[in-house]
Enzyme design. Structure first.
Site, PDB file in Angstrom:
ATOM      1  CG  HIS A   1      -0.234  -0.103   2.523  1.00  0.00           C
ATOM      2  ND1 HIS A   1       0.266   0.980   3.195  1.00  0.00           N
ATOM      3  CD2 HIS A   1       0.069  -1.182   3.277  1.00  0.00           C
ATOM      4  CE1 HIS A   1       0.832   0.593   4.319  1.00  0.00           C
ATOM      5  NE2 HIS A   1       0.736  -0.729   4.396  1.00  0.00           N
ATOM      6  CG  ASP A   2      -0.485   4.160   1.193  1.00  0.00           C
ATOM      7  OD1 ASP A   2      -1.412   4.748   0.611  1.00  0.00           O
ATOM      8  OD2 ASP A   2      -0.650   3.485   2.232  1.00  0.00           O
TER       9      ASP A   2
ATOM     10  N   GLY B   1       5.043  -1.092   2.783  1.00  0.00           N
ATOM     11  CA  GLY B   1       4.205   0.080   2.570  1.00  0.00           C
ATOM     12  C   GLY B   1       4.974   1.384   2.548  1.00  0.00           C
TER      13      GLY B   1
END
Length: 264
Positions: A121-122, A139
Site C-alpha cells: 500500500h501507498d 508500505g
C-alpha cells in the site's frame, strides 16, 4: 467491444477500451479502468479501484488492486494507478493504498516488473524501473526513475530509493538509498555508484565525474551528512553540466531525517 474471452468475468461497470484483450478465466471488478492497447492474460484478477493505462502487458496469475495488508484498512475507496507500457509478470501483487498514506499506490510508465514482485500500500514507483524476481516493497516506499532492484530485494516501509540506483541479489534495504547508489547486503550497504548504468543512458563524462564526486563526499571523505550536502552543492561551480544531478541529490538528501538515515 474489447476482445474478451468468453470464460472471463468482467463486471459491467468496468471501463475497458475496445482495443483491450482479456484472456480466459480472468476476473475484472466494477471499478476497474483499462486503457487502449493493454493485454491481460488468463487467470488474472484485477479488482478494487484500479486504473491501468495504455499498452501494458499483464501476464497470467497477476493480482492487481486487492485490499492492502494494513490492519488499519477498513475498505475505504483507495486506489491503484498503473501507467503506460509496463510489463507485469506472473504472480505479481499490487495492492491499493490507505487513507493514512495518501490513498494511492502508483506505478509509473515503462517499468519491467518480474515474477512475484510486490507493491504494498501507498508505494510510489517512477518510470523505467526494473524489479527482478521476488523484489518486495513494504508500505509507503518510494522508488525513483531508472532504479534496478536485484532478485529477492526487500525494502523496509517508508524507505526511499533515489533515481538511477541499484541493489544486489537478496539485499535488505532498511535505510534510504540516495540517487545513483549501488548497494547490497543484509542490511544493504553502499558499495559504489551506478556508473555503467549512467553511461548506457548517455550521461556525459563530466556528469559522471560529478556523480563520482558526490560518492566521495557521501562515503569516502568522513563527512557528516550536512557537511556532505554542503560540499555537493559546490559541484556546479566546477561542473556546470551537472546541475540536474546535483539538484537531484540535494533534493533527496533534504528529505532524509534522523529516524532512518541513508545506506552507509
Amino acid at each position: 467491444m474489447a476482445n474478451i474471452h468468453p470464460t472471463a468475468i468482467v463486471d459491467p461497470g468496468a471501463e475497458i477500451d475496445a482495443s483491450v484483450t482479456v484472456g480466459p478465466y480472468t476476473l475484472i471488478g466494477p471499478h476497474v479502468k483499462i486503457g487502449a492497447g493493454t493485454t491481460v492474460a488468463g487467470h488474472v484478477v484485477i479488482e478494487g479501484r484500479t486504473t491501468i493505462g495504455r499498452d501494458n502487458r499483464i501476464f497470467q496469475f497477476a493480482s492487481l488492486g486487492a485490499a492492502n495488508q494494513d490492519k488499519k484498512y477498513k475498505g475505504e475507496p483507495t486506489e491503484l494507478v498503473i501507467g503506460d507500457r509496463n510489463v507485469i509478470r506472473e504472480f505479481t501483487t499490487f495492492n491499493v493504498g490507505t487513507v493514512q498514506g495518501g490513498g494511492i499506490t502508483r506505478l509509473g510508465n515503462d517499468n519491467w516488473m518480474m515474477a512475484y514482485t510486490h507493491l504494498a500500500h501507498d508505494c510510489l514507483v517512477g518510470n523505467h524501473t526494473t524489479f527482478a524476481n521476488n523484489a518486495q516493497l513494504a508500505g509507503h516506499v518510494e522508488v525513483g526513475d531508472w532504479v534496478i532492484l536485484g532478485g529477492f530485494t526487500t525494502v523496509h516501509q517508508f524507505v526511499r530509493i533515489g533515481a538511477h540506483g541499484m541493489t544486489g541479489l537478496g539485499s535488505s534495504l532498511l535505510a534510504h538509498q540516495p540517487p545513483f547508489v549501488m548497494s547490497e547486503g543484509q542490511p544493504a550497504r553502499a558499495r559504489s555508484m551506478n556508473f555503467e548504468g549512467l553511461r548506457r543512458r548517455g550521461f556525459s563524462p563530466e556528469r559522471i565525474s560529478a556523480v563520482k564526486a558526490m560518492h566521495k563526499a557521501l562515503y569516502r571523505d568522513g563527512l557528516t551528512l550536512e557537511q556532505a550536502k554542503a560540499q555537493i552543492a559546490t559541484l556546479t561551480q566546477t561542473i556546470p553540466d551537472a546541475q540536474a544531478e546535483v539538484q537531484l541529490m540535494l533534493d533527496f538528501l533534504g528529505r532524509v531525517g534522523p529516524d532512518r538515515g541513508i545506506v552507509r
